[in-house]
Design an enzyme around this catalytic site. Structure first.
Site, PDB file in Angstrom:
ATOM      1  N   SER A  22      34.482  51.982  26.520  1.00 37.74           N
ATOM      2  CA  SER A  22      33.044  51.703  26.365  1.00 37.74           C
ATOM      3  C   SER A  22      32.400  52.702  25.405  1.00 37.74           C
ATOM      4  CB  SER A  22      32.344  51.809  27.722  1.00 37.74           C
ATOM      5  OG  SER A  22      32.783  50.799  28.575  1.00 37.74           O
ATOM      6  N   ASP A 317      35.363  46.512  36.753  1.00 41.83           N
ATOM      7  CA  ASP A 317      36.618  46.555  35.986  1.00 41.83           C
ATOM      8  C   ASP A 317      37.790  47.045  36.836  1.00 41.83           C
ATOM      9  OD1 ASP A 317      35.309  45.640  33.747  1.00 41.83           O
ATOM     10  OD2 ASP A 317      35.089  47.609  32.830  1.00 41.83           O
TER      11      ASP A 317
END
Ligand code: S3P
Length: 430
Positions: A22, A317
């Site tokens: 990210s 996730d």
């Protein structure tokens, strides 16, 4: 490619994981539209983050990889807010939802039209969630069935909006904020629950005018960002696979170094500790506004439990590998409010259930979750990654606890976020 994973009785050693996926995407995008060079250390080695670089390169931003005292260094030659140029062809985001959704915010503000698409998984993933706020900001975007890639983004002069996210999504929040950098006036994003705040932290690091309150971000348009040196922490979502492996194996002692511990990501550690996990945090420091530290993980008796509400969003996730842990736990695992799992790289609720069943583990699926009884034995099986990196890695961890060697089909999917995964696993599994 098929990988064979054999049972292990212990997980031992000191290892690092790739740079956070990210954060890497955000640093690559923001440094491209910042003025001057940025040096980015520990940029993710995953294919997804390479997709972002391929796209920014097609938009005229040069980058180079080099070695700096044994560390991998990415230099991005940023050209400022107005420095992107018309790409010669359609951009390819590969498998990466973060690339297409976040970059669209920047593309929506360019004085040209860009087409962007991705692989066979990405073209099935919903984009209306970014098209709606970008349209309110004055962008015109075309998509297949008004929802799916390829996207044709007709950039234009944007105006700031006050947007309440209907779905908790850091990708959508980031898309709106990136567009907001270019917009006239103030852009406000309101979240139903807090999601990862790496974009906000990176924007502040690079010089944006941003104000943060709980679940409300305010950004002033028109700021010029400046390039700088950035160090990407290790990816906690990649570390999660080895953490669970160490918890399950009979005699583990594992140290994971330089892992990102941003509080919007560490719900995983809270969930695990709440279930009885022995995890210690060591050497905590702050780097570029992000918290980084080492993790020490030892074999633990795991109770299991329920993951629901805002916790589900915060560990979304990690649900594949937590499901594996749930089957090995004392009381099992119930996951609720996880309908977002159905629109990830695969329908992860089905992908998890399918592979648990291949290992003769009982599981019940619901519209938005999973029910997995505890104290189950994983049987040796042929695992199908279905092209999803987190499914390939989660079930490699299940394979460590199986009653014989397992094969992982399409194992190379792991390289989307963690190309070194199988090598590292072999290094720590005994
Ligand atoms: C990400 C946000 C999450 C997460 C994804 C990465 C990000 O997706 O699942 O792996 O970097 O902002 P959503 O924004 O769709 O929830």
């Amino acid at each position: 490619m098929t990988e064979e994973v054999s049972p292990a009785h212990a997980i031992h050693g000191v290892v690092s994981v790739p740079g956070d996926k990210s954060i890497s995407h955000r640093y690559a995008m923001l440094s491209s539209i910042a003025a001057g060079d940025s040096q980015i250390f520990n940029y993710s080695t995953g294919a997804d983050c390479q997709s972002t670089l391929t796209c920014t390169q097609a938009l005229g931003i040069e980058h180079t990889f080099s070695e700096d005292e044994g560390r991998r260094k990415l230099t991005v030659h940023g050209k400022g807010a107005a420095g992107l140029s018309v790409p010669a062809s359609m951009l390819d985001a590969g498998n990466s939802g973060s690339t297409i959704r976040m970059l669209s915010g920047i593309l929506a503000a360019q004085p040209f039209t860009t087409k962007i698409t991705g692989d066979e998984s990405l073209v099935k993933r919903p984009m209306r969630r970014i098209m709606t706020p970008l349209a309110q900001m004055n962008a015109r975007i075309e998509a297949t069935n008004e929802n799916f890639p390829p996207l044709t983004i007709h950039g234009s002069a944007l105006r700031g909006i006050d947007y309440s996210l209907p779905v908790a999504s850091a990708q959508v929040k980031s898309c709106v904020l990136l567009a907001g950098l270019y917009a006239a006036g103030e852009t406000i994003v309101r979240e139903p629950i807090s999601t990862r705040d790496h974009t906000e932290i990176a924007l502040r690091e690079l010089g944006a005018d941003i104000t943060l309150e709980p679940r409300i971000v305010r950004l002033q348009g028109g700021a010029q960002l400046s390039g700088k040196t950035l160090i990407v922490p290790g990816d906690l979502s990649s570390a999660a696979f080895f953490i669970v492996a160490a918890l399950i194996a009979r005699e583990s002692n594992l140290i994971l170094t330089n892992v990102g511990l941003n509080p919007t990501r560490t719900a995983l550690l809270d969930v695990l500790r709440g279930m009885g996990a022995n995890i210690k945090l060591l050497h905590i420091e702050q780097v570029n506004g992000e918290i980084v530290g080492n993790l020490e993980v030892k074999t633990s008796r795991i109770r299991g439990g329920v993951i629901e509400g805002s916790t589900t969003a915060a560990v979304i996730d990690e649900i594949p590998v937590l499901s594996v842990l749930g089957a090995a736990s004392d009381e099992g695992l119930i996951v609720r409010n996880a309908s977002e799992l159905r629109v990830k790289e695969t329908d992860r609720i089905e992908a998890i259930a399918q592979n648990l069943r291949r290992m003769q583990v009982t599981v019940n699926t619901t519209e938005d979750g999973l029910e997995i009884p505890g104290k189950q034995q994983f049987r040796a099986a042929q695992i199908q990654s279905l092209g999803d990196h987190r499914i390939a890695m989660a079930f490699s961890i299940a394979a460590l606890a199986a009653d014989g060697p397992c094969t992982i089909e399409d194992a190379e999917a792991a390289s989307v976020s963690f190309p070194e995964f199988y090598t590292t696993l072999r290094h720590i599994a005994r």
